[in-house]
Design an enzyme around this catalytic site. Structure first.
Site, short mmCIF file in Angstrom:
data_model
loop_
_atom_site.label_atom_id
_atom_site.label_comp_id
_atom_site.label_asym_id
_atom_site.label_seq_id
_atom_site.Cartn_x
_atom_site.Cartn_y
_atom_site.Cartn_z
NE ARG A 62 -2.86 0.41 3.29
CZ ARG A 62 -2.35 0.94 4.39
NH1 ARG A 62 -2.03 1.96 4.70
NH2 ARG A 62 -2.35 0.12 5.63
CE1 TYR A 115 -16.67 9.15 -15.87
CE2 TYR A 115 -15.63 9.29 -13.90
CZ TYR A 115 -16.42 8.44 -14.60
OH TYR A 115 -16.99 7.32 -13.99
CG ASP A 187 -8.76 14.18 -15.86
OD1 ASP A 187 -8.00 13.47 -16.71
OD2 ASP A 187 -9.59 13.53 -15.54
CE LYS A 212 -11.73 5.75 -18.85
NZ LYS A 212 -11.71 6.43 -17.58
N1 PLP Z 1 -11.04 11.53 -15.78
C1 PLP Z 1 -11.69 11.30 -16.97
C2 PLP Z 1 -11.50 12.44 -18.18
C3 PLP Z 1 -12.50 10.17 -17.31
O1 PLP Z 1 -13.01 10.24 -18.45
C4 PLP Z 1 -12.75 9.25 -16.26
C5 PLP Z 1 -13.35 8.09 -16.35
O2 PLP Z 1 -14.06 7.95 -17.33
C6 PLP Z 1 -11.85 9.57 -15.08
C7 PLP Z 1 -11.28 10.77 -14.77
C8 PLP Z 1 -12.02 8.27 -13.74
O3 PLP Z 1 -11.20 7.49 -14.16
P1 PLP Z 1 -11.41 5.77 -13.50
O4 PLP Z 1 -12.60 5.36 -14.24
O5 PLP Z 1 -10.00 5.45 -13.95
O6 PLP Z 1 -11.77 5.86 -11.99
#
Ligand code: PLP
Length: 397
Positions: A62, A115, A187, A212
């Protein structure tokens, strides 16, 4: 390659060699998966020294693990940061950053287009612990400036944003944040460091849903934070230690494997997305198309200035609105109707009822997410096959 050599190496070379090279103890060429929850101490004194921080090393997965470490080193090189922290998911990365930086009574300025899961976390969970979130149009620097108060600790945004591909000027926003003693968190999931390096443009912290493009094969969930060493030490030593959202060694290894081909995949994603966007922009049934690589995109100049390529995500509205979009989703054959993005396979979805169903109707409107908007994560299949699939599906509308 040594860290000094890696710092000077090209992006694709870091993707292949950045995880540390041949394993010194066994000669293994691929990074081994250290599938162990705990690590033995040579003696009690060493255990105590590791716990007190007097000595560096592994204690418990962890808190750190050699496979996670390899991924973190490679991502910090790729994003041009001092250090990185790999965690269980993109949401674990976002929550870890916010909980490291902020507490009860603080304010976060966030984009109104994020998101859906991030939006829900900001609206519901952060509210419960007394962090105020102001979601505003972060593509407009005046709006950002106007919304600062003396409790504002950070600005959080996606650029390009999910699902409308709206951009924010990273350099300008970083200047505003710093002038007001706040940090800028980006992000960078849609662009990846291959096409955009926010730390180089002045941002302070980058997060990824590594699920992704970093993983790239739709077979793992993960998240990464890249920033200064002091921030990453705090995030690991306090927030990750206490909230526990660590990544498994196997998932870290899958992300390392994905990274080897990131530039090759991104070139193809981007090439296919541009072709599909061009096809849709001339189609008589399409009302509006969103892709920052099209010259008709209102923020094309900004995209060309701060990105070195435009990525694999497109969205569009059909003239028949939501009903036409739903028919399209149900009519594709090669594309898969599924959420997530960045996979080799092309994925199609309807944000208002799926990834962004956490938005109220007013919030959807504010974010410019039309009820009929359709999002495609363009994969790496043959472009003629993708166009043929969309073409047959569009005929059914
Ligand atoms: N940021 C973006 C732009 C996303 O599209 C997503 C999920 O689709 C996330 C963060 C969250 O990621 P995770 O599903 O790996 O928790």
């Amino acid at each position: 390659m040594t860290p000094e050599e890696l710092k000077k190496a090209g992006f694709s070379t870091i993707c292949v060699h950045g995880s540390g090279g041949v394993d010194k103890s066994t000669g293994a060429v691929a990074t081994p998966i250290y599938q162990s929850s705990t690590f033995a101490f040579k003696n009690a004194q060493e255990g105590a020294a590791l716990f007190s921080g007097e000595k560096e090393g592994y204690i418990y997965t962890r808190l750190g693990n050699p496979t996670q470490d390899a991924l973190e080193k490679e991502m910090s090189f790729l994003e041009n940061g001092e250090a990185a922290l790999a965690v269980a998911s993109g949401m674990a990365a976002t929550s870890c950053v916010i909980l490291t930086l902020m507490g009860c009574g603080d304010t976060l300025i966030a984009s109104d287009t994020l998101y859906g899961g991030t939006h829900q976390f900001f609206k519901e969970s952060l509210g419960k612990i007394g962090i105020r979130v102001k979601e505003i149009d972060t593509s407009n620097p005046d709006e950002i400036e106007k919304n600062f108060d003396n409790k504002t600790k950070a600005i959080y945004l996606e650029t390009p944003a999910n699902p409308t591909l709206k951009l924010a000027d990273i350099r300008k926003t970083a200047e505003i944040a710093h002038k007001n003693n706040a940090v800028l968190i980006i992000d960078n999931t849609f662009a990846t460091p291959y096409y955009q390096r926010p730390l180089t443009l002045g941002a302070d912290i980058v997060i990824h849903s590594a699920t992704k493009y970093i993983g790239g094969h739709g077979d793992t969930i993960g998240g990464i934070i890249i920033s200064t060493k002091s921030f990453i030490d705090k995030a690991r030593g306090e927030t990750l230690r206490d909230f526990g959202g660590c990544i498994s060694p196997f998932n870290a290894w899958l992300l390392l494997r994905g990274l080897k081909t990131l530039p090759v995949r991104m070139d193809r994603h981007s090439h296919n997305a541009l072709r599909l966007a061009q096809y849709l922009s001339f189609h008589p049934k399409v009302q509006q198309i969103f892709y920052p690589g099209l010259r008709i995109h209102p923020q094309y100049d900004l995209a060309a200035k701060q990105m070195s390529g435009f990525g694999g995500m497109i969205s569009f509205i059909l003239k028949g609105g939501k009903d036409a979009g739903i028919t399209l989703c149900n009519s594709v054959k090669l594309m898969t109707l599924a959420v997530s993005l960045g996979d080799c396979d092309t994925l199609i979805e309807h944000p208002a009822s799926m990834t962004h169903s956490t938005y109220s109707n007013e919030e959807l409107e504010m974010a410019g997410i039309d009820p009929g908007l359709i999002r495609i994560s363009v994969g790496i299949e043959g472009i003629d096959d993708l166009i043929a699939d969309l073409s047959q599906a569009l005929k059914r509308i």
